[in-house]
Design a protein around this motif. Structure first.
Motif, mmCIF file in Angstrom:
data_model
loop_
_atom_site.group_PDB
_atom_site.id
_atom_site.type_symbol
_atom_site.label_atom_id
_atom_site.label_comp_id
_atom_site.label_asym_id
_atom_site.label_seq_id
_atom_site.Cartn_x
_atom_site.Cartn_y
_atom_site.Cartn_z
ATOM 1 N N VAL A 60 0.849 -1.192 0.000
ATOM 2 C CA VAL A 60 0.000 0.000 0.000
ATOM 3 C C VAL A 60 0.888 1.246 0.000
ATOM 4 O O VAL A 60 2.029 1.206 0.451
ATOM 5 C CB VAL A 60 -0.939 0.022 1.221
ATOM 6 N N PRO A 61 0.369 2.378 -0.459
ATOM 7 C CA PRO A 61 1.153 3.621 -0.466
ATOM 8 C C PRO A 61 1.325 4.171 0.938
ATOM 9 O O PRO A 61 0.812 3.624 1.918
ATOM 10 C CB PRO A 61 0.302 4.561 -1.330
ATOM 11 N N ALA A 62 2.046 5.268 1.041
ATOM 12 C CA ALA A 62 2.345 5.868 2.342
ATOM 13 C C ALA A 62 1.084 6.256 3.094
ATOM 14 O O ALA A 62 1.049 6.225 4.322
ATOM 15 C CB ALA A 62 3.245 7.085 2.170
ATOM 16 N N ASP A 63 0.045 6.631 2.385
ATOM 17 C CA ASP A 63 -1.205 7.004 3.047
ATOM 18 C C ASP A 63 -2.120 5.786 3.145
ATOM 19 O O ASP A 63 -3.216 5.744 2.581
ATOM 20 C CB ASP A 63 -1.902 8.141 2.303
ATOM 21 N N ALA A 64 -1.653 4.782 3.838
ATOM 22 C CA ALA A 64 -2.399 3.524 3.958
ATOM 23 C C ALA A 64 -3.796 3.774 4.496
ATOM 24 O O ALA A 64 -3.981 4.516 5.457
ATOM 25 C CB ALA A 64 -1.643 2.578 4.892
ATOM 26 N N VAL A 79 0.731 -0.800 14.148
ATOM 27 C CA VAL A 79 1.161 0.363 14.931
ATOM 28 C C VAL A 79 2.362 1.034 14.266
ATOM 29 O O VAL A 79 2.429 2.268 14.164
ATOM 30 C CB VAL A 79 1.496 -0.063 16.373
ATOM 31 N N THR A 80 3.323 0.235 13.826
ATOM 32 C CA THR A 80 4.496 0.807 13.158
ATOM 33 C C THR A 80 4.092 1.590 11.912
ATOM 34 O O THR A 80 4.672 2.640 11.600
ATOM 35 C CB THR A 80 5.493 -0.306 12.785
ATOM 36 N N ALA A 81 3.073 1.094 11.197
ATOM 37 C CA ALA A 81 2.620 1.781 9.980
ATOM 38 C C ALA A 81 1.974 3.120 10.281
ATOM 39 O O ALA A 81 1.867 3.964 9.381
ATOM 40 C CB ALA A 81 1.637 0.886 9.227
ATOM 41 N N LEU A 82 1.538 3.341 11.511
ATOM 42 C CA LEU A 82 0.924 4.632 11.854
ATOM 43 C C LEU A 82 1.911 5.784 11.696
ATOM 44 O O LEU A 82 1.509 6.929 11.492
ATOM 45 C CB LEU A 82 0.394 4.593 13.293
ATOM 46 N N ARG A 83 3.201 5.489 11.795
ATOM 47 C CA ARG A 83 4.189 6.552 11.624
ATOM 48 C C ARG A 83 4.146 7.111 10.210
ATOM 49 O O ARG A 83 4.271 8.319 10.011
ATOM 50 C CB ARG A 83 5.598 6.024 11.933
ATOM 51 N N ARG A 84 3.954 6.248 9.227
ATOM 52 C CA ARG A 84 3.940 6.707 7.839
ATOM 53 C C ARG A 84 2.780 7.665 7.557
ATOM 54 O O ARG A 84 2.880 8.533 6.698
ATOM 55 C CB ARG A 84 3.839 5.510 6.888
ATOM 56 N N ASP A 109 -0.625 -1.386 25.559
ATOM 57 C CA ASP A 109 -1.007 -2.695 25.037
ATOM 58 C C ASP A 109 -0.491 -3.812 25.939
ATOM 59 O O ASP A 109 0.507 -3.666 26.649
ATOM 60 C CB ASP A 109 -0.435 -2.862 23.627
ATOM 61 N N ARG A 110 -1.174 -4.938 25.892
ATOM 62 C CA ARG A 110 -0.763 -6.081 26.728
ATOM 63 C C ARG A 110 0.528 -6.729 26.244
ATOM 64 O O ARG A 110 1.174 -7.486 26.980
ATOM 65 C CB ARG A 110 -1.872 -7.129 26.772
ATOM 66 N N SER A 111 0.925 -6.456 24.982
ATOM 67 C CA SER A 111 2.130 -7.066 24.416
ATOM 68 C C SER A 111 3.307 -6.112 24.499
ATOM 69 O O SER A 111 3.207 -4.941 24.131
ATOM 70 C CB SER A 111 1.872 -7.447 22.951
ATOM 71 N N ALA A 112 4.452 -6.630 24.918
ATOM 72 C CA ALA A 112 5.659 -5.805 25.034
ATOM 73 C C ALA A 112 6.122 -5.292 23.671
ATOM 74 O O ALA A 112 6.555 -4.144 23.548
ATOM 75 C CB ALA A 112 6.777 -6.606 25.704
ATOM 76 N N VAL A 113 6.016 -6.140 22.634
ATOM 77 C CA VAL A 113 6.486 -5.709 21.316
ATOM 78 C C VAL A 113 5.587 -4.609 20.750
ATOM 79 O O VAL A 113 6.061 -3.675 20.092
ATOM 80 C CB VAL A 113 6.576 -6.910 20.342
ATOM 81 N N VAL A 114 4.292 -4.674 21.015
ATOM 82 C CA VAL A 114 3.382 -3.624 20.550
ATOM 83 C C VAL A 114 3.659 -2.329 21.297
ATOM 84 O O VAL A 114 3.679 -1.244 20.697
ATOM 85 C CB VAL A 114 1.914 -4.065 20.722
ATOM 86 N N ARG A 115 3.885 -2.408 22.598
ATOM 87 C CA ARG A 115 4.206 -1.200 23.379
ATOM 88 C C ARG A 115 5.494 -0.563 22.854
ATOM 89 O O ARG A 115 5.584 0.664 22.732
ATOM 90 C CB ARG A 115 4.358 -1.543 24.863
ATOM 91 N N ALA A 116 6.485 -1.386 22.550
ATOM 92 C CA ALA A 116 7.750 -0.851 22.043
ATOM 93 C C ALA A 116 7.549 -0.152 20.698
ATOM 94 O O ALA A 116 8.121 0.922 20.455
ATOM 95 C CB ALA A 116 8.777 -1.979 21.914
ATOM 96 N N CYS A 117 6.738 -0.739 19.830
ATOM 97 C CA CYS A 117 6.464 -0.106 18.533
ATOM 98 C C CYS A 117 5.717 1.209 18.725
ATOM 99 O O CYS A 117 5.977 2.197 18.028
ATOM 100 C CB CYS A 117 5.648 -1.051 17.653
#
Length: 477
Positions: free
Chosen positions: A221-225, A246-251, A264-272
């Motif tokens: 998908v393009p930058a404006d997902a 979540v990481t894609a929200l930066r774009r 978030d309940r997940s450590a990896v999601v919180r880190a992202c």
């Protein structure tokens, strides 16, 4: 091993039924790849006690020298025959029987080159899209064998370029290996839209499929997902899909939406989420401190508590200590874990939490107290391995006792050797086997002898004699 014997025995039974004239569909479950492998192995199995040294089905109805008149059931047995020359002749006569194609897939990995080459030629001619979809689970299962790459490569050739709808049965198969193959092919051939890939990443239970589809969806998908891609990922139950979303929200510059995933309940999601917030000019630490400022807040998310520790400072421990009394067990557990992350410990303040009603809180407390196990009163812990305490309390207390000094671990283990709980009893037996007298245990200690004597009925005598000798209680013999 027992399961393999059962499979082979099932194949033997199917072979006998086929020899008696039963059709393939009545002799075995033709849709199950394992049934064909069981038939192939069972048809050649010879029991050690059988004087005639022939597979059971051959005693019932041996094959004729000329295979020309065989029906489908008997030809299936010929394809599984122990003699490679019989298998080779059977392959040449199998082209008229589509129902035997699963056995041709197996013969395409045969150790005998003439059999293998004939089966591969027949398989290449017969494998159309419909057959490929139907046989994909078996082809991929057999593909793990030494000569199984041919079938997997051929499967990819046949299915490459088909529509996404034709892959649906494979994308929804129970076998994760089949789903992985199907989604890899769909990604390579761009057979699924980004929204379809996002939904697949959100719903699939396999980590490989989740990662593959999430990354492919965002890459396509393009930058404006749009939300057709992001929302399935952000709402997914599995953390791999959520973290990709979540990481894609930066774009797309949606920092405010990323902020809600800080807890978030997940450590990896919180880190992202922290990464996105920082890259878009925010600071997650004040947000965490704000969420944890009221220790009596019943709506405090547990993820905010551990998130504060993950990016906070030792001084933030002051906000975590009051949360040890929070009414929500998950918050208490995350507070204990957070103090450990911040490398802050106080044995006296943590010790009461070993009696907590929640197993998660007690488990986190035990982990935090392990480095200080020798400072805990052993008699206090011994009391808590008693049967009147909940299982999670007993398990934590025993774990801490096993980390204690000298004779303490042996004393605790012997107390649980006859316990009604099989898991605790098993851990106690392992603890006795692992125990060795240390420097602070006097050689010839009478209590050690008594404890080891109580173990003799449960353990190998050599193990006990060795331990008694190490403790100075006996002479080697």
């Amino acid at each position: 091993m027992g399961g393999m014997r059962e499979d082979i025995r099932r194949g033997e039974v199917a072979a006998v039924r086929l020899a008696g004239g039963v059709s393939l569909g009545d002799a075995l479950a033709v849709a199950d790849p394992g049934e064909w492998l069981a038939l192939d192995a069972g048809a050649r199995m010879v029991a050690w006690y059988r004087a005639e040294a022939l597979p059971e089905w051959e005693c019932v109805a041996p094959l004729p020298a000329d295979l020309a008149g065989l029906d489908e059931s008997r030809l299936a047995l010929a394809l599984c025959h122990r003699d490679g020359r019989v298998r080779e002749r059977a392959v040449r006569r199998s082209g008229a029987y589509p129902g035997l194609l699963p056995l041709i897939v197996i013969r395409a990995t045969d150790w005998a080159q003439p059999v293998r080459e004939g089966a591969r030629e027949l398989l290449r001619a017969a494998l159309d899209v419909d057959a490929a979809v139907a046989l994909a689970p078996l082809i991929l299962l057999v593909g793990r064998r030494e000569r199984g790459a041919f079938g997997v490569d051929l499967l990819g050739e046949v299915l490459r370029g088909v529509s996404g709808e034709r892959l649906v049965p494979l994308c929804t198969a129970a076998d994760r290996t089949v789903r992985r193959f199907a989604y890899r092919l769909a990604v390579e051939e761009r057979l699924l839209s980004p929204a379809q890939l996002a939904r697949a990443a959100a719903r699939d239970t396999d980590a490989v499929v989740q990662t593959l589809c999430a990354e492919a969806a965002l890459k396509a998908v393009p930058a404006d997902a749009d939300d057709d891609v992001l929302q399935p990922l952000l709402a997914a139950r599995n953390p791999r899909a959520r973290s990709a979303g979540v990481t894609a929200l930066r774009r797309v510059g949606r920092a405010a939406e990323a902020e809600r995933f800080l807890v978030d309940r997940s450590a990896v999601v919180r880190a992202c989420a922290r990464y996105v917030v920082r890259r878009l000019g925010g600071d997650p630490l004040p947000l965490y401190r704000g969420r944890c400022s009221d220790p009596g807040d019943p709506a405090l998310p547990p993820g905010a508590v551990i998130g504060l520790a993950e990016c906070g400072e030792r001084a933030d421990a002051g906000m975590l200590w009051p949360l040890l009394a929070h009414p929500v067990p998950a918050v208490r557990a995350r507070a204990v874990a957070g103090l450990r992350v911040l490398d802050v410990s106080d044995v006296a303040r943590l010790r009461p939490l070993l009696d907590d009603s929640d197993p998660g809180v007690v488990g986190e407390t035990a982990v935090s107290l392990l480095p200080s196990a020798r400072r805990l009163p052993s008699e206090w812990l011994m009391e808590r391995i008693g049967v009147r305490w909940p299982r999670h309390v007993r398990t934590a207390a025993f774990r801490l006792l096993c980390a204690g000094p000298g004779i303490v671990p042996l004393r605790a283990a012997v107390e649980l050797l006859d316990d009604a709980d099989p898991k605790l009893r098993g851990r106690a037996e392992q603890a006795v086997r692992r125990w060795h007298p240390s420097a602070d245990v006097p050689r010839g200690e009478a209590e050690v002898a008594a404890l080891l004597d109580r173990c003799e009925r449960l353990f190998d005598e050599y193990v006990l004699r060795r331990k008694k000798w190490e403790a100075g209680l006996s002479h080697p013999s």
